[in-house]
Design an enzyme around this catalytic site. Sequence first.
Site, mmCIF file in Angstrom:
data_model
loop_
_atom_site.group_PDB
_atom_site.id
_atom_site.type_symbol
_atom_site.label_atom_id
_atom_site.label_comp_id
_atom_site.label_asym_id
_atom_site.label_seq_id
_atom_site.Cartn_x
_atom_site.Cartn_y
_atom_site.Cartn_z
ATOM 1 N N TYR A 193 45.011 41.296 73.205
ATOM 2 C CA TYR A 193 44.643 42.460 74.138
ATOM 3 C C TYR A 193 43.538 41.817 75.189
ATOM 4 O O TYR A 193 42.713 41.056 74.811
ATOM 5 C CB TYR A 193 43.768 43.266 73.548
ATOM 6 C CG TYR A 193 43.367 44.671 74.305
ATOM 7 C CD1 TYR A 193 44.323 45.415 74.805
ATOM 8 C CD2 TYR A 193 41.962 44.796 74.372
ATOM 9 C CE1 TYR A 193 43.734 46.802 75.560
ATOM 10 C CE2 TYR A 193 41.631 45.799 75.002
ATOM 11 C CZ TYR A 193 42.494 46.843 75.597
ATOM 12 O OH TYR A 193 42.070 47.857 76.226
ATOM 13 N N ASP A 220 40.211 34.111 76.778
ATOM 14 C CA ASP A 220 39.627 35.242 76.698
ATOM 15 C C ASP A 220 38.707 35.280 75.601
ATOM 16 O O ASP A 220 39.261 35.468 74.578
ATOM 17 C CB ASP A 220 40.755 36.511 76.459
ATOM 18 C CG ASP A 220 40.202 37.952 76.561
ATOM 19 O OD1 ASP A 220 38.777 37.939 76.355
ATOM 20 O OD2 ASP A 220 40.792 38.730 76.969
ATOM 21 N N LYS A 240 31.233 42.456 76.823
ATOM 22 C CA LYS A 240 30.145 42.978 76.416
ATOM 23 C C LYS A 240 29.249 41.956 75.713
ATOM 24 O O LYS A 240 27.840 42.293 75.836
ATOM 25 C CB LYS A 240 30.304 44.201 75.600
ATOM 26 C CG LYS A 240 31.481 43.702 74.558
ATOM 27 C CD LYS A 240 32.577 44.704 74.318
ATOM 28 C CE LYS A 240 33.856 44.289 73.681
ATOM 29 N NZ LYS A 240 34.962 44.965 73.817
HETATM 30 N N1 HOZ Z 1 39.483 48.720 72.202
HETATM 31 C C1 HOZ Z 1 38.400 48.268 71.777
HETATM 32 C C2 HOZ Z 1 38.475 47.435 70.533
HETATM 33 N N2 HOZ Z 1 39.087 46.407 70.532
HETATM 34 C C3 HOZ Z 1 37.775 49.606 71.241
HETATM 35 C C4 HOZ Z 1 36.767 49.926 72.287
HETATM 36 C C5 HOZ Z 1 35.829 51.152 71.830
HETATM 37 O O1 HOZ Z 1 36.532 52.248 71.438
HETATM 38 O O2 HOZ Z 1 34.613 51.096 72.173
#
Ligand code: HOZ
Length: 427
Positions: free
Chosen positions: A144, A239, A267
């Site tokens: 992802y 990534d 983040k």
């Molecule tokens: N897709 C995010 C984790 N791989 C989740 C992000 C969220 O819901 O804060």
Amino acid sequence: MRTAVSEALFERAVKVMPGGVNSPVRAFGAVGGVPRFIKSAKGQYIYDEDDNRYIDYIGSWGPMILGHCDDRVQEAVIKQAENGLSFGAATGLEVEMAELICEIVPCVEMIRMVNSGTEAVMSAIRAARGFTGRDKVIKFEGCYHGHADAMLVKAGSGVMTSGVPDSSGVPEGCAKDTLTAVYNDIVSVKKLFEENHDDIACVIVEPVAANMGVVLSEKGFLEALRELCDEYGALLIFDEVITGFRLAIGGAAEYFGVRPDLVTYGKIIGGGMPVGAYGGRRDIMSIVSPLGKVYQAGTLSGNPIAMRAGITQLKILKNDPSIYKHIALLGERLRNGLRKAVKEAGLPWNITGIGSLSCIYFTDENVRDYDSAKTSDTKKFAEYFRYMLDRGNYIGPSQFEALFISDSHTEADIDKTIKDAEEYFGV
Ligand code: HOZ
């Protein structure tokens, strides 16, 4: 466990937000039950609106490496906020952050701040295409890289539980240059290179795939990607939104000793504030506007509060290697405890992980790629999740997410979680 306030909030939320949330996985759609609305957090704990306390194994999906509300980070942010929230102009803090990352991560010679991992990946791919003059990108099934159009092809994370491997709303044209290979299968990558050799701008990979659960890159895989990219004149992008500054201070590039051409961060470098960045080789980054012809911009990029939070956390991590030892030991303790529990219960489930990242798959298959990850019984995961949540363990509400440990967690926390899991497995 009390859930009345979360239930009431969710009832209101679904009327005004798609699925009642701002990011799909949070809706608990994959696990059932009502999403917990979080009010506050401190150290290894989060507290919901019903005043339940949980040991937090999400850590804002990675950035809270020190734990929540670390006094040093909090104080720095509060002090910084007194000077203003956003200027839309150059600041000394951005220079400090860029210098710090370039010093810590040898493969980063220049860096550009953005606001999220999605933006970082989108921009890094544009830079790779601009630099090479090629269009095609190789990504891996189950990895992802945020929700940019070109990356929503066989993507991991929430896309994997949505039941639709490719998002609707992505024009065919945007996805046609995205080629997908099989994680840990270098032959599948070689084949794509042979079929498209002069057209591939870059290969983008999560050096540890942490959005289809946690799938480790096998020995030699990243090295082989490096070699193929060199052979065909393509760029290698790591990534590191999840692994950067978590697996080691220099991220997966340092941990595995493989040097990517570009790297993307999210983040983590904001210590919990909304941030992203992409960086790497000076000659490639020199193509980015205003120096070069690849355009990319952002008003909130390098936001002073986010920079201050990130710099403070990164400096603490850089100056205290014992943090990495601690979180890795706790990760190992958790994985060993869970392995022992399932073994004693006579169950064949698979526990994977590395350092402070872990996952439990409800399958007897050796999980090494997207297809094997998908063999996990997600209904069983959902049942396990709810059992653990009700006993105060907050793990990601999806089979295909990682479990994160912070420096604030203790052996006692891990042992409590293992004990709850033992009870669930009937040990
Ligand atoms: N897709 C995010 C984790 N791989 C989740 C992000 C969220 O819901 O804060």
